[in-house]
Scaffold this motif. Sequence first.
Motif: not given
Length: 320
Positions: A294-313
């Motif tokens: 389940r670690q790959e799915a966990f990493g992908e979920a974190l990456e999605d949040l990080e990208l959104l947070a980066e986009g919000e600045g």
Amino acid sequence: MRTRIFRESDVNRDPEGKFARKGFAGANSPTADVPDSPSRHGTGRGMPSIVAGADIRTRKGDEIALDMHHDGTVTFAVNGTSVTHDKATASTLMERIGEASAYEEDFEAWVKSTPTGPDGRPGTPQLAALVRAEGDGAVSVRLAPTPGMSAEALRNTPPINLSGDDQRKLGEGYDRARAATRLDTGPGELDVFLGDGKTFGFRHVGNDGEPVEVEFNARSMARLQRAINVVYEGFDEDDPDGPDDGVTEVDINTNAGKVRVQLDGEWRGDGPGDRLWILPADHDNWGIVVSGNRQEAFGEALEDLELLAEGEGWYDPSNR
């Protein structure tokens, strides 16, 4: 010596080793989902239905509550009227709002939903919303409070009016809710989401069977991701004096206290001992455990949040 403080043994489990949903000795049997509350926090045992949400007050004083449920459905509550749509319908509604804002007037779009019948087949499409351009970038939205409404009845439903700024806030809230995820980590379910205060949130069932949460600020999340990368790689490229391989445990300081990141076995392995542990070092109020498969799915979920947070600045993974 490696130390694991989170007491998994204190949590009742089903035969597959997941957090049990019923049969807690000496306590009322928990249901799969505890009732939702306005604060979106669970009010009993088990995980709440709502994974993440947002509250928006419009320029005219209307209140919109947007909630993303663990099954992908989305609830819009406006001035006491609540409607729940599947993911596709909610996405279409948000798209139509964006389209309408580009028109001055003479634009309206009907949003339809297709319920699923008892046999699993698509049912008859039903009207879900009417979106109209009102000029100067403003948009009005009429939500069907009951299934099967006629076009005339929906047109006569009181609208909620959204200015350009209202639409921006609604869009940001929707993007955040859509990025939240409920994962099966193997040992149990884990919600990952962005908190209201520019944080990364995690929610799971605690030792007493009730949901617990921990939130990391931007800098702490960057440290957490770096620590995960170190145990994945087996070495710390930022530490020239450290070992070249074999690093499986890293302690980091966070806004939630000292946290230990530890990898047992193989990354993405399928054995019972292949696990990623993210644990508080000084207490056992929470603890994240992710099985290898389940670690790959966990990493992908974190990456999605990080990208959104980066986009919000407000998030920079290099700012640790």
